[in-house]
Scaffold this motif. Structure first.
Motif, PDB file in Angstrom:
ATOM      1  N   MET A  86      25.214 -45.453 -14.142  1.00 55.96           N
ATOM      2  CA  MET A  86      24.149 -44.474 -14.345  1.00 55.96           C
ATOM      3  C   MET A  86      24.527 -43.572 -15.519  1.00 55.96           C
ATOM      4  N   PRO A  87      23.656 -43.370 -16.509  1.00 59.22           N
ATOM      5  CA  PRO A  87      24.021 -42.550 -17.652  1.00 59.22           C
ATOM      6  C   PRO A  87      24.250 -41.096 -17.227  1.00 59.22           C
ATOM      7  N   PRO A  88      25.113 -40.363 -17.993  1.00 59.91           N
ATOM      8  CA  PRO A  88      25.330 -38.968 -17.639  1.00 59.91           C
ATOM      9  C   PRO A  88      24.050 -38.154 -17.789  1.00 59.91           C
ATOM     10  N   ARG A  89      23.908 -37.120 -16.991  1.00 57.19           N
ATOM     11  CA  ARG A  89      22.704 -36.299 -17.035  1.00 57.19           C
ATOM     12  C   ARG A  89      22.765 -35.280 -18.159  1.00 57.19           C
ATOM     13  N   ALA A  90      21.608 -34.945 -18.712  1.00 61.55           N
ATOM     14  CA  ALA A  90      21.556 -33.856 -19.677  1.00 61.55           C
ATOM     15  C   ALA A  90      21.678 -32.544 -18.914  1.00 61.55           C
ATOM     16  N   GLU A  91      21.951 -31.493 -19.626  1.00 58.36           N
ATOM     17  CA  GLU A  91      22.077 -30.183 -19.005  1.00 58.36           C
ATOM     18  C   GLU A  91      20.770 -29.838 -18.289  1.00 58.36           C
ATOM     19  N   ALA A  92      20.895 -29.327 -17.043  1.00 58.80           N
ATOM     20  CA  ALA A  92      19.715 -29.183 -16.184  1.00 58.80           C
ATOM     21  C   ALA A  92      18.580 -28.425 -16.854  1.00 58.80           C
ATOM     22  N   GLY A  93      17.448 -29.103 -16.974  1.00 57.59           N
ATOM     23  CA  GLY A  93      16.200 -28.468 -17.364  1.00 57.59           C
ATOM     24  C   GLY A  93      16.214 -27.738 -18.691  1.00 57.59           C
ATOM     25  N   SER A  94      17.224 -27.911 -19.531  1.00 56.51           N
ATOM     26  CA  SER A  94      17.280 -27.124 -20.758  1.00 56.51           C
ATOM     27  C   SER A  94      16.880 -27.916 -21.981  1.00 56.51           C
ATOM     28  N   ALA A  95      15.858 -27.423 -22.683  1.00 58.98           N
ATOM     29  CA  ALA A  95      15.417 -28.088 -23.907  1.00 58.98           C
ATOM     30  C   ALA A  95      16.481 -27.951 -24.988  1.00 58.98           C
ATOM     31  N   HIS A  96      17.301 -26.883 -24.911  1.00 61.83           N
ATOM     32  CA  HIS A  96      18.305 -26.657 -25.959  1.00 61.83           C
ATOM     33  C   HIS A  96      19.400 -27.716 -25.941  1.00 61.83           C
ATOM     34  N   ALA A  97      19.561 -28.379 -24.754  1.00 62.09           N
ATOM     35  CA  ALA A  97      20.568 -29.432 -24.668  1.00 62.09           C
ATOM     36  C   ALA A  97      20.097 -30.689 -25.378  1.00 62.09           C
ATOM     37  N   LEU A  98      18.856 -30.718 -25.849  1.00 62.99           N
ATOM     38  CA  LEU A  98      18.277 -31.925 -26.419  1.00 62.99           C
ATOM     39  C   LEU A  98      17.760 -31.642 -27.826  1.00 62.99           C
ATOM     40  N   PRO A  99      18.650 -31.525 -28.786  1.00 66.54           N
ATOM     41  CA  PRO A  99      18.219 -31.124 -30.134  1.00 66.54           C
ATOM     42  C   PRO A  99      17.222 -32.072 -30.767  1.00 66.54           C
ATOM     43  N   ASP A 100      17.216 -33.337 -30.297  1.00 68.62           N
ATOM     44  CA  ASP A 100      16.349 -34.314 -30.938  1.00 68.62           C
ATOM     45  C   ASP A 100      14.935 -34.363 -30.383  1.00 68.62           C
ATOM     46  N   VAL A 101      14.599 -33.459 -29.477  1.00 73.02           N
ATOM     47  CA  VAL A 101      13.220 -33.427 -28.970  1.00 73.02           C
ATOM     48  C   VAL A 101      12.255 -33.282 -30.149  1.00 73.02           C
ATOM     49  N   ALA A 102      12.678 -32.539 -31.145  1.00 75.38           N
ATOM     50  CA  ALA A 102      11.825 -32.367 -32.335  1.00 75.38           C
ATOM     51  C   ALA A 102      11.574 -33.717 -32.997  1.00 75.38           C
ATOM     52  N   ARG A 103      12.613 -34.545 -33.052  1.00 76.71           N
ATOM     53  CA  ARG A 103      12.440 -35.878 -33.660  1.00 76.71           C
ATOM     54  C   ARG A 103      11.485 -36.721 -32.815  1.00 76.71           C
ATOM     55  N   LEU A 104      11.659 -36.667 -31.492  1.00 78.32           N
ATOM     56  CA  LEU A 104      10.771 -37.447 -30.614  1.00 78.32           C
ATOM     57  C   LEU A 104       9.324 -36.997 -30.822  1.00 78.32           C
ATOM     58  N   ARG A 105       9.146 -35.674 -30.947  1.00 74.57           N
ATOM     59  CA  ARG A 105       7.785 -35.156 -31.168  1.00 74.57           C
ATOM     60  C   ARG A 105       7.197 -35.720 -32.456  1.00 74.57           C
ATOM     61  N   SER A 106       8.025 -35.826 -33.461  1.00 76.79           N
ATOM     62  CA  SER A 106       7.502 -36.297 -34.757  1.00 76.79           C
ATOM     63  C   SER A 106       7.193 -37.796 -34.719  1.00 76.79           C
ATOM     64  N   GLU A 107       7.839 -38.523 -33.816  1.00 73.46           N
ATOM     65  CA  GLU A 107       7.640 -39.983 -33.784  1.00 73.46           C
ATOM     66  C   GLU A 107       6.539 -40.426 -32.824  1.00 73.46           C
ATOM     67  N   LEU A 108       6.249 -39.600 -31.833  1.00 74.67           N
ATOM     68  CA  LEU A 108       5.287 -40.016 -30.797  1.00 74.67           C
ATOM     69  C   LEU A 108       3.865 -39.582 -31.146  1.00 74.67           C
ATOM     70  N   ARG A 109       2.899 -40.426 -30.842  1.00 74.24           N
ATOM     71  CA  ARG A 109       1.495 -40.014 -30.990  1.00 74.24           C
ATOM     72  C   ARG A 109       1.088 -39.051 -29.878  1.00 74.24           C
ATOM     73  N   GLY A 110       1.660 -39.238 -28.698  1.00 74.47           N
ATOM     74  CA  GLY A 110       1.320 -38.366 -27.572  1.00 74.47           C
ATOM     75  C   GLY A 110       2.208 -37.135 -27.554  1.00 74.47           C
ATOM     76  N   PRO A 111       1.819 -36.124 -26.736  1.00 76.32           N
ATOM     77  CA  PRO A 111       2.614 -34.898 -26.655  1.00 76.32           C
ATOM     78  C   PRO A 111       3.965 -35.094 -25.969  1.00 76.32           C
ATOM     79  N   VAL A 112       4.925 -34.278 -26.363  1.00 76.32           N
ATOM     80  CA  VAL A 112       6.250 -34.274 -25.720  1.00 76.32           C
ATOM     81  C   VAL A 112       6.458 -32.873 -25.139  1.00 76.32           C
ATOM     82  N   LEU A 113       6.740 -32.804 -23.842  1.00 75.49           N
ATOM     83  CA  LEU A 113       6.855 -31.496 -23.189  1.00 75.49           C
ATOM     84  C   LEU A 113       8.279 -31.247 -22.704  1.00 75.49           C
ATOM     85  N   THR A 114       8.684 -29.990 -22.796  1.00 71.93           N
ATOM     86  CA  THR A 114       9.961 -29.556 -22.198  1.00 71.93           C
ATOM     87  C   THR A 114       9.647 -28.364 -21.284  1.00 71.93           C
TER      88      THR A 114
END
Ligand SMILES: Cc1cc2nc3c(=O)[nH]c(=O)nc-3n(C[C@H](O)[C@H](O)[C@H](O)COP(=O)(O)OP(=O)(O)OC[C@H]3O[C@@H](n4cnc5c(N)ncnc54)[C@H](O)[C@@H]3O)c2cc1C
Length: 469
Positions: free
Chosen positions: A1-29
């Motif tokens: 099982m892959p390790p978990r990201a820090e609980a519920g924190s968007a700051h633990a996921l710096p690449d959310v911005a990249r995912l937002r730029s690549e996806l046609r649909g919305p990305v929520l944190t």
């Protein structure tokens, strides 16, 4: 099982911005205003908080989101209709790949087929196919996801005549854990096509289902109710009557509380009853003839059977079961209903804990039973009914009462069952139950899991563990 990201924190996921730029649909944190509304599951007993929700619009979005989850070592859950009892469409602190914006259906009336996007609800399919007087087997509530329902098997009013939903699946577009999309059918990738017809979301994310459709438009349908003190006589009659009835006639047995709504006589409101909900594909006069014995069993309190459009039947109970209630599920496959089982059913029906709690016996004989046990992962082709016991109520304070009644009822009836259960009627109940359910097919499923998902990346489901090398 892959390790978990820090609980519920968007700051633990710096690449959310990249995912937002690549996806046609919305990305929520969690910091997004729509986050809490979007993460909700149908079963309010389950409250999960994903770190990221990728609301995909198409297969390309699904491929991108899956890659992102892998790169970020996030636990991944896939949500179709979000109806799963155990809340397996979401995950705490991980990535929810949400298909619920992918709702397109294309019907080809010449070939009598429908292409159904991976996030469709049953109502989307019924609506689109119904316009052509066509339908394919699905469930009895229109807000259920086609995705989860089909990948687990799929049963409903058309099962005796046309089989399970998987028996009508012609192909599936599957985004595999390795990021590639393949179109699996009986000729191309037949092993994968075998595995997705009952093996749940274990093998990939299905972005399109192609179904065979059948001519179904107006059906003769509705419930018969009997007072609960006649329930033993009714269930003993039903267990013999239905398996011998023509396959045009479907009828699921239930114990329930009559809802206090104008559709039912006031004298019955909030009365506990035994019920059979009928759906006949035969013409009206023939249906009347088939159902004539019903009137000779005890004294029915109501017989509300008449013509209606099939999509109307399939959304008839939607209002009784809106999203956001507490649900606790238990299930089994059943081949014979002994006199002792009849007695136990009625004893537990007397204790129905809340007005929406119920027990249903769904027929799975007829066409569904003519498919061989090894032809799809659904191992219990010799079962006659899928039994489901569900405690339901809007009030979270009643959660423990729902659970206690459901588990007590199930424990009493389980010795009278075949052992396994329909995966879609189970909570998150552990490996033993999953293996019991797939029976002799589990070994092949585990070998295919090793081939398609060796790291068990898609494990938020009724999990089939990869076979050891
Ligand atoms: C009110 C109600 C009525 C029901 N009636 C019936 C019925 O009549 N007949 C019946 O057979 N079942 C019925 N069910 C059970 C239903 O089949 C399951 O709850 C099923 O899991 C719902 O699928 P979903 O897509 O809505 O759920 P989700 O919670 O979104 O998903 C369930 C599982 O399927 C996976 N999944 C969903 N879509 C995809 C996809 N496109 N690709 C890969 N994986 C996917 C998810 O990852 C998860 O593991 C009912 C459930 C409810 C709550």
């Amino acid at each position: 099982m892959p390790p978990r990201a820090e609980a519920g924190s968007a700051h633990a996921l710096p690449d959310v911005a990249r995912l937002r730029s690549e996806l046609r649909g919305p990305v929520l944190t969690p910091s997004d205003p729509n986050y809490d509304e979007t993460r909700k599951l149908y079963n309010a007993m389950i409250n999960k908080r994903p770190a990221v929700i990728a609301r995909c619009r198409d297969a390309a979005d699904v491929m991108t989101a899956l890659r992102f989850g892998q790169e970020q070592s996030l636990e991944i859950a896939v949500r179709g209709g979000g109806h799963n009892g155990g809340g397996l469409g979401s995950v705490d602190d991980g990535l929810m790949i949400d298909l619920s914006l992918m709702r397109g259906v294309r019907v080809d009336p010449r070939t009598r087929t429908a292409d159904v996007a991976g996030g469709c609800q049953l109502g989307d399919l019924d609506h689109a196919a119904g316009a052509f007087g066509l339908a394919t087997p699905g469930g009895i509530i229109s807000t259920t996801g086609v995705g989860g329902l089909t990948l687990g098997g799929g049963l409903g009013h058309l099962t005796r005549k046309y089989g399970l939903s998987i028996d009508n699946l012609l192909s599936a577009d599957v985004v595999l854990p390795d990021g590639n999309l393949v179109i699996a059918d009986a000729d191309q990738d037949p092993d994968l096509f075998w595995a997705v017809r009952g093996g749940g979301g274990n093998f990939g994310i299905v972005t399109n289902f192609r179904f065979r459709l059948h001519p179904v438009s107006t059906v003769i349908a509705g419930p018969t109710f009997w007072p609960l003190d006649q329930a033993e006589e009714v269930l003993r009659w039903y267990r013999d009557f239905l398996p011998n009835a023509p396959e045009d006639l479907n009828g699921f047995f239930g114990v329930l509380t009559v809802p206090p709504i104008p559709a039912f006589p006031e004298a019955l409101h909030l009365q506990k009853v035994a019920a059979v909900v009928w759906c006949s594909l035969a013409p009206s006069a023939e249906t009347e003839r088939l159902l004539a014995p019903v009137h000779r069993v005890g004294h029915p309190a109501m017989h509300g059977v008449g013509p209606m459009a099939y999509p109307a039947l399939n959304s008839m109970f939607d209002g009784l079961y809106p999203p956001g209630h507490q649900w606790y599920w238990r299930a089994d496959f059943v081949q014979k209903i002994s006199d002792e089982a009849v007695r136990l059913h009625v004893a537990h029906a007397r204790e129905l804990p809340t007005p929406q709690s119920t027990m249903h016996l769904y027929p799975i004989d007829g066409a569904a039973s003519r498919v061989k046990a090894q032809e799809t992962p659904w191992a219990f082709r010799d079962a006659k009914w899928a039994e489901v016991i569900v405690g339901v109520d809007p009030d979270p304070r009643n959660a423990h009462r729902l659970r206690d009644w459901t588990v007590g009822y199930w424990e009493a009836l389980h010795p009278h069952s075949m052992g396994g259960a329909y995966v879609n009627f189970m909570m998150d109940e552990g490996q033993e139950r999953v293996q019991a359910t797939y029976g002799a097919n589990y070994a092949r499923l585990a070998a295919l899991k090793r081939r398609f998902d060796p790291a068990n990346m898609l494990h938020v489901n009724q999990n089939i563990r990869p076979a050891r090398a």
